[in-house]
Design an enzyme around this catalytic site. Structure first.
Site, mmCIF file in Angstrom:
data_model
loop_
_atom_site.group_PDB
_atom_site.id
_atom_site.type_symbol
_atom_site.label_atom_id
_atom_site.label_comp_id
_atom_site.label_asym_id
_atom_site.label_seq_id
_atom_site.Cartn_x
_atom_site.Cartn_y
_atom_site.Cartn_z
ATOM 1 N N TRP A 42 -4.069 8.547 9.421
ATOM 2 C CA TRP A 42 -4.977 8.047 10.464
ATOM 3 C C TRP A 42 -6.374 8.689 10.346
ATOM 4 O O TRP A 42 -6.885 9.290 11.300
ATOM 5 C CB TRP A 42 -4.400 8.356 11.838
ATOM 6 N N TYR A 51 0.848 -1.207 0.000
ATOM 7 C CA TYR A 51 0.000 0.000 0.000
ATOM 8 C C TYR A 51 0.878 1.250 0.000
ATOM 9 O O TYR A 51 0.725 2.128 -0.852
ATOM 10 C CB TYR A 51 -0.935 -0.013 1.212
#
Ligand SMILES: NC(=O)c1ccc[n+]([C@@H]2O[C@H](COP(=O)([O-])OP(=O)(O)OC[C@H]3O[C@@H](n4cnc5c(N)ncnc54)[C@H](OP(=O)(O)O)[C@@H]3O)[C@@H](O)[C@H]2O)c1
Length: 287
Positions: free
Chosen positions: A147, A122
Site C-alpha cells: 500500500w 501482478y
C-alpha cells in the site's frame, strides 16, 4: 565504500531512495530496462555498485491481467537477470516485492514463511520474481512492502486528493485491511538494510523480510486520516463514506487482509518502520 544503485528511479520507491541520499546512483528505464536485458549488465559495469536496490516493477495490478508477458518480463525475468548479474559480480541485491503475493484469507498478519497464493497476474509475477531471484544464489534480500503512497506518482493518496476536488463525497472501501507505507519511510529502511549489507554479507541475511508502515488500516481509515491531516492545514474535508469491496469491483480481487508482520525486520536487521500515520503526515506536508 562502493555506491548504492537504485532502479526504477521515476517510481515512488526508487524516487524516494534517490532523494534520501545524495550518493545513490538512481537509474530510470532509459539506463536499465528489463525489456532490454542487455542494459542490466551494462549498468552494473558502468557504476560498479556495492549494493543494488531493485524498485523497478510493473505495478499496474489490473492492467497486468491483459499484459501478462510484460508483467513477467519486468517482475520475474528482469529481476532474475539482475540477480544473476549481481551474483557474478559479488554485488548484494535488495529486491522489492509485495503483500499481493498473498490471497489475504489468513485473518492475521502474514509472516515471511506463510504460503503465497496470489490472486492475479501482478501478484503471481511478483511471487515468481521472488523465487527467481533467490534461485540465482545471489546475496539477495527480498523486501515485501504494501500500500505504498508518496507525494508523487500514481497512488491512493493522490488519487483521493484529485477525486476530492471534483466530489464533496468520496466512497472508500472499508473492508480491506493492510499496512499503508510512506515511500520515504520505506526508502530509509531499504537504505538501512543496504548499510548492513555493505558492512559485510552474512548468510542469515538472505531471504524474505516484510517492511511496511507500522500498524494497520483499511483504505477508508487511511482516507479519513489523510483528510484529517489536510484539515489541520486548513483544507476542506469531504464526506468519506465507507463501502464494502463488493460496491467497488475491480478486475483483480484484492486481498481482504494483507497485513504484514514485521518482527523479522527488527530481529534480522535491527530496523523498524515508523507508524503509517506518521509517514502520512510527512507526505501530506510535502504535497
Ligand atoms: N505501489 C504499491 O502500492 C506497492 C505495494 C507493494 C509493493 N510494491 C512494490 O514496490 C516496488 C516499487 O513500486 P512503486 O510504487 O515505486 O512503483 P511505481 O511508482 O509504479 O514505479 C515503478 C518503476 O519501475 C519502472 N519500470 C516499470 N517497468 C520497467 C521495466 N520493464 N524495466 C525497468 N523499469 C521499469 C518504472 O519506470 P517508468 O516510469 O519508465 O514506467 C518506474 O520507475 C515494486 O517492486 C512494487 O511491486 C508497490
Amino acid at each position: 565504500m562502493r555506491r548504492i544503485l537504485v532502479t526504477g528511479a521515476s517510481g515512488q520507491v526508487g524516487g524516494a531512495v534517490a532523494l534520501a541520499r545524495p550518493d545513490v546512483v538512481a537509474l530510470g528505464r532509459e539506463a536499465l530496462d528489463f525489456d532490454r536485458p542487455s542494459t542490466i549488465a551494462a549498468a552494473l559495469e558502468a557504476h560498479a555498485p556495492g549494493v543494488v536496490i531493485n524498485a523497478a516493477a510493473y505495478t499496474a495490478v489490473d492492467r497486468a491481467e491483459g499484459d501478462a508477458a510484460a508483467a513477467m518480463r519486468a517482475n520475474r525475468d528482469g529481476p532474475a537477470e539482475l540477480a544473476r548479474c549481481c551474483a557474478e559480480r559479488d554485488i548484494a541485491l535488495i529486491h522489492v516485492s509485495t503483500d499481493y503475493v498473498f490471497d489475504g484469507n489468513k485473518g492475521a498478519p502474514y509472516v515471511e514463511t506463510d504460503l503465497p497464493a496470489p490472486t492475479g497476474v501482478y501478484g503471481a509475477s511478483k511471487r515468481a520474481g521472488e523465487e527467481a531471484v533467490l534461485a540465482t544464489g545471489a546475496k539477495a534480500v527480498i523486501v515485501r512492502t504494501a500500500w505504498v503512497f508518496s507525494a508523487t506518482g500514481r497512488n491512493f493518496v493522490r488519487t483521493l486528493l484529485a477525486a476530492a476536488t471534483r466530489n464533496p463525497t468520496l466512497r472508500v472501501v472499508a473492508d480491506q485491511h493492510g499496512c499503508p507505507t510512506a515511500a520515504p519511510d520505506l526508502a530509509q529502511v531499504l537504505l538501512g538494510i543496504a548499510d548492513r549489507l555493505e558492512g559485510g554479507w552474512r548468510d542469515g541475511y538472505r531471504g524474505i523480510v516484510h517492511a511496511a508502515g507500522g500498524g494497520a488500516s483499511t483504505w477508508h481509515e487511511l482516507a479519513v486520516a489523510l483528510f484529517e491531516e489536510r484539515a489541520k492545514r486548513g483544507e476542506a474535508r469531504p464526506v468519506i463514506e465507507p463501502i464494502p469491496t463488493a460496491a467497488w469491483p475491480t478486475p483483480v480481487r484484492r486481498p481482504p487482509d494483507s497485513r504484514l508482520d514485521q518482527a523479522l525486520l527488527l530481529a534480522r536487521f535491527g530496523l523498524a518502520m515508523p507508524p503509517w500515520r506518521d509517514g502520512l503526515a510527512r507526505v501530506v506536508e510535502q504535497l
